[in-house]
Design a protein around this motif. Structure first.
Motif, PDB file in Angstrom:
ATOM      1  N   VAL A 140     -13.143 -12.405  12.402  1.00  0.00           N
ATOM      2  CA  VAL A 140     -12.115 -13.157  12.361  1.00  0.00           C
ATOM      3  C   VAL A 140     -11.102 -12.916  13.586  1.00  0.00           C
ATOM      4  CG1 VAL A 140      -9.972 -13.697  10.790  1.00  0.00           C
ATOM      5  CG2 VAL A 140     -12.194 -13.256   9.860  1.00  0.00           C
ATOM      6  N   GLU A 141     -10.653 -14.008  14.165  1.00  0.00           N
ATOM      7  CA  GLU A 141      -9.768 -13.899  15.418  1.00  0.00           C
ATOM      8  C   GLU A 141      -8.395 -14.503  15.146  1.00  0.00           C
ATOM      9  OE1 GLU A 141     -11.726 -13.900  19.189  1.00  0.00           O
ATOM     10  OE2 GLU A 141     -13.513 -13.476  18.066  1.00  0.00           O
ATOM     11  N   LEU A 142      -7.547 -14.703  15.927  1.00  0.00           N
ATOM     12  CA  LEU A 142      -6.184 -15.324  15.534  1.00  0.00           C
ATOM     13  C   LEU A 142      -6.452 -16.937  15.417  1.00  0.00           C
ATOM     14  CD1 LEU A 142      -3.161 -15.472  15.439  1.00  0.00           C
ATOM     15  CD2 LEU A 142      -3.233 -15.659  17.623  1.00  0.00           C
ATOM     16  N   ASP A 143      -7.128 -17.467  16.254  1.00  0.00           N
ATOM     17  CA  ASP A 143      -7.188 -19.109  15.936  1.00  0.00           C
ATOM     18  C   ASP A 143      -8.647 -19.415  15.984  1.00  0.00           C
ATOM     19  OD1 ASP A 143      -8.198 -18.705  18.367  1.00  0.00           O
ATOM     20  OD2 ASP A 143      -6.935 -20.025  19.399  1.00  0.00           O
ATOM     21  N   LYS A 144      -9.623 -18.458  15.622  1.00  0.00           N
ATOM     22  CA  LYS A 144     -11.030 -18.917  15.413  1.00  0.00           C
ATOM     23  C   LYS A 144     -11.695 -17.727  14.786  1.00  0.00           C
ATOM     24  CE  LYS A 144     -12.789 -17.299  20.012  1.00  0.00           C
ATOM     25  NZ  LYS A 144     -11.756 -17.056  20.815  1.00  0.00           N
ATOM     26  N   TYR A 621      -5.335 -14.297   5.260  1.00  0.00           N
ATOM     27  CA  TYR A 621      -5.292 -12.928   5.304  1.00  0.00           C
ATOM     28  C   TYR A 621      -6.604 -12.351   5.669  1.00  0.00           C
ATOM     29  CZ  TYR A 621      -4.579  -8.065   3.586  1.00  0.00           C
ATOM     30  OH  TYR A 621      -4.427  -6.901   3.403  1.00  0.00           O
ATOM     31  N   SER A 622      -6.454 -11.224   6.630  1.00  0.00           N
ATOM     32  CA  SER A 622      -7.980 -10.772   7.104  1.00  0.00           C
ATOM     33  C   SER A 622      -7.829  -9.200   6.857  1.00  0.00           C
ATOM     34  CB  SER A 622      -8.202 -10.734   8.532  1.00  0.00           C
ATOM     35  OG  SER A 622      -9.417 -10.381   8.821  1.00  0.00           O
ATOM     36  N   ILE A 623      -8.654  -8.260   6.235  1.00  0.00           N
ATOM     37  CA  ILE A 623      -8.735  -7.006   6.157  1.00  0.00           C
ATOM     38  C   ILE A 623     -10.256  -6.638   6.475  1.00  0.00           C
ATOM     39  CG2 ILE A 623      -8.855  -7.193   3.726  1.00  0.00           C
ATOM     40  CD1 ILE A 623      -7.332  -4.286   3.589  1.00  0.00           C
ATOM     41  N   SER A 624     -10.155  -5.495   7.312  1.00  0.00           N
ATOM     42  CA  SER A 624     -11.742  -5.398   7.922  1.00  0.00           C
ATOM     43  C   SER A 624     -11.689  -3.662   7.879  1.00  0.00           C
ATOM     44  CB  SER A 624     -11.876  -5.770   9.168  1.00  0.00           C
ATOM     45  OG  SER A 624     -13.180  -5.191   9.497  1.00  0.00           O
ATOM     46  N   LYS A 625     -12.784  -3.270   7.051  1.00  0.00           N
ATOM     47  CA  LYS A 625     -12.959  -1.911   7.090  1.00  0.00           C
ATOM     48  C   LYS A 625     -14.324  -1.651   7.556  1.00  0.00           C
ATOM     49  CE  LYS A 625      -9.105  -0.930   5.073  1.00  0.00           C
ATOM     50  NZ  LYS A 625      -8.112  -0.128   5.835  1.00  0.00           N
ATOM     51  N   ASN A 631     -11.589 -12.404   4.172  1.00  0.00           N
ATOM     52  CA  ASN A 631     -10.687 -13.351   5.072  1.00  0.00           C
ATOM     53  C   ASN A 631     -10.560 -14.475   4.028  1.00  0.00           C
ATOM     54  OD1 ASN A 631     -11.267 -15.835   7.539  1.00  0.00           O
ATOM     55  ND2 ASN A 631      -9.246 -14.629   6.840  1.00  0.00           N
ATOM     56  N   PRO A 632      -9.630 -14.379   3.079  1.00  0.00           N
ATOM     57  CA  PRO A 632      -9.184 -15.687   2.298  1.00  0.00           C
ATOM     58  C   PRO A 632      -8.304 -16.646   3.168  1.00  0.00           C
ATOM     59  CG  PRO A 632      -7.967 -13.701   1.405  1.00  0.00           C
ATOM     60  CD  PRO A 632      -8.968 -13.108   2.694  1.00  0.00           C
ATOM     61  N   ASP A 683     -10.366 -21.193   1.100  1.00  0.00           N
ATOM     62  CA  ASP A 683     -11.844 -20.657   1.878  1.00  0.00           C
ATOM     63  C   ASP A 683     -11.873 -19.274   1.954  1.00  0.00           C
ATOM     64  OD1 ASP A 683     -14.141 -20.833   3.305  1.00  0.00           O
ATOM     65  OD2 ASP A 683     -13.089 -21.849   5.257  1.00  0.00           O
ATOM     66  N   LEU A 684     -12.917 -18.523   1.310  1.00  0.00           N
ATOM     67  CA  LEU A 684     -12.963 -17.307   1.149  1.00  0.00           C
ATOM     68  C   LEU A 684     -14.301 -17.000   1.850  1.00  0.00           C
ATOM     69  CD1 LEU A 684     -12.165 -14.410   0.203  1.00  0.00           C
ATOM     70  CD2 LEU A 684     -13.454 -14.934  -1.950  1.00  0.00           C
ATOM     71  N   ASN A 685     -14.323 -16.064   2.956  1.00  0.00           N
ATOM     72  CA  ASN A 685     -15.362 -15.458   3.423  1.00  0.00           C
ATOM     73  C   ASN A 685     -15.129 -14.119   3.342  1.00  0.00           C
ATOM     74  OD1 ASN A 685     -16.062 -18.062   4.894  1.00  0.00           O
ATOM     75  ND2 ASN A 685     -14.053 -17.823   6.112  1.00  0.00           N
ATOM     76  N   PHE A 686     -16.533 -13.234   3.589  1.00  0.00           N
ATOM     77  CA  PHE A 686     -16.620 -11.715   3.234  1.00  0.00           C
ATOM     78  C   PHE A 686     -17.937 -11.245   3.631  1.00  0.00           C
ATOM     79  CE2 PHE A 686     -18.402 -13.207  -0.656  1.00  0.00           C
ATOM     80  CZ  PHE A 686     -19.405 -12.585  -0.819  1.00  0.00           C
TER      81      PHE A 686
END
Length: 861
Positions: A140-144, A621-625, A631-632, A683-686
């Motif tokens: 996940v990036e700011l605009d893509k 929202y993006s959280i990466s561990k 990223n919902p 739209d939820l990606n994980f």
């Protein structure tokens, strides 16, 4: 066989072989000697250390190697003096000079793991960054969002269309239509630009002609900023093709076999020495496909003898496709701050198809009638593209200028021979010979400038010119029992030209206040469209319209964009954005009578079709561990003057025999601007690395829709009298799309993958679409000490991927079934040879609006 055909076959058969032999001959001509050695510490070999040899006299003779798991390496070098450098994880880089005079082993390098390095001989090694393969295929990036298909086992050996079927937030229908979050108005780019590789109007055949193995990554841009072109209300899919960045000579070859019959062979070669590098990708393939269509039509209030109460159409079309492609490019670094590049691409696509359609007409108080329709068709496509660019860095602070020019040409020919037989007679009752020629010429020129302002801000500006010219030449001949001599159908025999010219300017500013990052942009697009159309109708002909049509349209639109981010902590951020987009009609849609492949199912163009506009909002929202990324995104999209497909039927009279007239019901499909369309959802990606041997990647899209719009149209009542009916597109509801990919690591060399896909149904007053699901399976085995990969996959394991719908018109109901491709199996083998080291890229100043990966949302204008 004609001489030209023999030459064509010879070229295609030996094209890939010539690439490999030519490159190998070039390397062998350097008169090199083979040296070998070992990298070790006090405990033994140091695996996967990088060893780079830089020739002091001629940088073109430099080379590099990667040690194996035991620290052993081998490579070919020209005699001379070299600066050698070694780097490995947890070891300090050390540099020294050696002399290579003859073949043989050299003394081992002994390195120390406490941060110091020492060498027992007069050897040395230059630092090279070792990058481990990412365990997260989705970033996940700011605009893509960026998708890496390298870990996608179910599309190995397939095409771009197969890869897109597995990309989160993207779905591919059974007819090859690509959509994002329920909208098919997707803009495709290749390396940041529109491309001749995708053909005219981005057809599904073009998506199948680009091998999956040539794709480095796919950028999913659901809400593009002002830096990107404004076309594509659903968003942009930017396909980044591979360009090898390793030193020395590198290459790989991949072959695929599959069923339905499928073969592919693709080669990738590259060479990098000093300031000069080139790459060459090429290959081809053969593929068979079979699609099935069924339409069951039920007519209302039929009371007249001879009128149809039902009609049924069963269609099966088999295609045999072959494609060949080659891309060559060079990059020359004039200085540390300036480089130029050039590349050229050629792609061919050929298809032979045969199809049968059975028509069954149930009549009121009369015997049923039958018609058999046979179609034999051929098509071929030839595309060229040349790209040129210059990149200049004014300083080391990030002030950059990029110039590029792309010249593209795409030619497509389609021919069909259609015959109909009434009541399965052996005598032809109708024949059509159809010839369609299209030619596209496109020029894309752009300039992008970046100017850092202080430590936390940046200004971006740019200009882009798009010149697109499409010519259409359509010729339809028809003969019937009444008129056995072939004659032109004036309504469908025409010449047309579609021209569009776009000038675009953008300005974008980024900065940050505390934990809040922001980006404000504005884009101005000035566009001009011209349609010239001429048919062969004469006054008094059935369906006569003005044979000459000239229409000009001009637009000047502003497209703002706003991006905000709030960083709670490292890899933990909130993203909010807004953009305005435009949906320009395809040139094909604006031609009044673009196609005639079936005299009972006709697509009508609409020269009065206008662009539609979308306002798009997202809160994500993006959280990466280390082992988990989620990223919902909540989204809302409002579209005005939405393009909808109006389906209606007419009763048309034709002379089947001399002085014998019959009626037939003909279905028409026509694009129109109508009403509004609102879509909103989650739209939820994980990604989740559950264990060392089990990984999950998933996408769930729960969305609502609210469509408004109704329009009157002319049709016939049950007695054949003209009436005005109302097509009602109103509808709202909630549906879902989901995809889950599970990857199982059996051991260090074997991986299995299972993927499930589900798309929920939708309902409006006009049409109901049913649920659809599919299961895919893939497996990958690493062989030959890591130099080879064997992959196997099954697409649509249970053969369930089919689209079913029910459409309601004023006087009929139509049930439709479509399966574009049945279950498929493929087996592929990849072999990689002479893999050099990746070149260390200069570290870029981290963008204050990027995510923690350091990517700074570079994208096409």
């Amino acid at each position: 066989m004609e001489r030209t055909e023999i030459v064509s076959v010879f070229q295609k058969k030996f094209f890939g072989l010539a690439l490999t032999i030519g490159a190998a001959s070039f390397i062998m001509a350097q008169q090199k000697v083979t040296i070998s050695g070992n990298v070790k510490d006090t405990n033994g070999g140091v695996g996967y250390a990088s060893i780079t040899f830089k020739n002091q006299q001629n940088s073109q003779l430099s080379d590099a190697a990667l040690a194996d798991a035991d620290g052993n390496y081998k490579l070919d070098l020209a005699p001379g003096s070299y600066d050698v450098s070694i780097e490995a994880v947890d070891y300090k880089k050390f540099t020294q000079t050696i002399r290579v005079e003859k073949a043989g082993a050299i003394a081992p390098f002994v390195v120390v793991s406490d941060g110091k390095a020492n060498l027992n001989n007069t050897t040395d090694i230059q630092g090279v960054v070792i990058t481990a393969q990412s365990t997260k295929p989705y970033k996940v990036e700011l605009d893509k969002k960026t998708y890496d298909p390298s870990q996608d086992l179910v599309s190995k050996g397939g095409s771009l269309q197969d890869v897109l079927s597995n990309v989160p937030s993207v779905s591919v229908d059974t007819d090859g239509t690509v959509s994002m979050r329920g909208s098919s108005n997707v803009r495709f780019l290749i390396n940041g630009k529109p491309s001749a590789l995708l053909g005219i109007d981005d057809g599904a055949n073009a998506l199948q002609s680009i091998p999956a193995d040539q794709i480095e990554k796919i950028e999913v841009i659901t809400n593009p900023s002002s830096k990107f072109e404004a076309s594509g209300t659903a968003g942009i899919l930017n396909i980044i093709l591979k360009k090898n960045k390793k030193t020395g000579f590198n290459g790989s070859v991949i072959g695929t076999l599959g069923y339905l019959p499928q073969t592919n062979l693709n080669t990738s070669l590259s060479w990098r020495k000093g300031n000069f590098s080139w790459f060459l990708n090429g290959g081809g393939g053969y593929r068979e496909s079979k699609n099935t269509n069924r339409n069951d039509n039920y007519y209302n209030n039929v009371t007249t003898v001879g009128d149809e109460t039902e009609s049924h159409q069963n269609s099966e079309i088999e295609n045999k496709n072959s494609n060949y492609n080659a891309t060559a490019g060079i990059v020359y670094e004039i200085s540390d701050k300036t480089s130029v590049n050039a590349s050229g691409t050629v792609r061919t696509f050929e298809s032979d198809n045969t199809g049968n359609i059975d028509y069954n007409y149930e009549l009121f108080n009369s015997p049923s009638t039958y018609t058999l329709r046979n179609t034999i068709g051929t098509s071929n496509n030839l595309a060229f593209q040349g790209d040129f660019g210059l990149d200049h860095k004014f300083d080391d602070k990030g002030q950059n200028l990029s110039l590029s020019l792309s010249l593209q040409r795409n030619r497509s020919n389609n021919d069909s021979n259609i015959k109909e037989y009434d009541d399965y007679s052996t005598v032809t009752s109708l024949q059509n010979l159809i010839s369609q020629r299209t030619l596209n010429k496109n020029i894309v020129a752009k300039a992008d400038y970046e100017l850092p302002i202080g430590e936390i801000s940046k200004l971006e500006a740019g200009y882009r010119l798009d010149s697109n010219n499409n010519t259409y030449d359509n010729n339809v001949l028809e003969s019937t029992t009444a008129f056995p001599t072939l004659r032109n159908l004036g309504l469908y025999t025409y010449d047309a030209n579609y021209k569009e010219l776009f000038n675009a300017f953008y300005l974008q500013f980024k900065s940050k206040i505390g934990n809040v990052g922001y980006q404000l942009g504005l884009r101005d697009e000035v566009s001009s469209v011209t349609i010239d159309y001429q048919n062969l109708l004469t006054p008094g002909s059935v369906g006569y319209t003005d044979p000459i049509v000239n229409r000009k349209k001009s637009y000047n639109n502003l497209f703002p964009s706003v991006f905000l981010s709030y960083e709670f902590a490292k890899d933990n951020q909130l993203l909010v954005n807004y953009t305005r987009r435009i949906d320009r009609p395809r040139g094909f849609f604006l031609i009044p009578n673009p196609s005639y492949n079936d005299n009972q199912n006709i697509f009508d163009g609409n020269i009065d079709l206008n662009p539609s506009y979308v306002d798009s909002y997202e809160v994500g929202y993006s959280i990466s561990k280390k082992k988990f990324t989620i990223n919902p995104t909540l989204y809302y999209r409002h579209q005005e003057d939405d393009v909808k497909m109006l389906v209606y039927n007419t009763k048309e009279r034709y002379e089947s025999e001399p002085d014998v007239f019959k009626d037939r019901i003909v279905f028409h499909t026509k694009p129109i601007n109508l009403g509004t369309d609102d879509k909103f959802g989650l739209d939820l990606n994980f990604n989740w690395d559950a264990t060392s041997w089990l990984k999950f990647m998933g996408n769930v899209d729960v969305f609502g829709y609210n469509t408004k719009g109704s329009t009157p149209y002319n049709t016939l009542d049950k007695d054949g009298n003209p009436i005005v009916a109302i097509a009602n597109f109103n509808g709202k509801g909630v549906s879902t799309r989901s995809r889950l990919t599970s990857t199982f690591k059996i051991d260090k060399t074997l991986n299995l993958q299972l993927q499930g896909f589900y798309r929920g149904g939708t309902k409006t007053d006009y049409q109901i679409r049913k649920d659809m699901y599919a299961i895919n399976f893939g497996a990958s085995k690493t062989i030959w000490n890591g130099n080879g990969t064997l992959a196997f996959n099954i697409q649509d394991v249970f053969n369930t991927r089919a689209m079913q719908s029910t459409t309601y018109t004023a006087n009929s109901t139509r049930d439709s079934y479509m399966q574009w491709q049945p279950r498929q199996f493929t087996m592929s083998l990849t072999y990689r040879f002479k893999q050099g080291e990746k070149v260390e890229q200069p570290k870029r100043k981290k963008d204050i609006n990027s995510n923690t990966s350091g990517d700074d949302q570079q994208g096409p204008m």
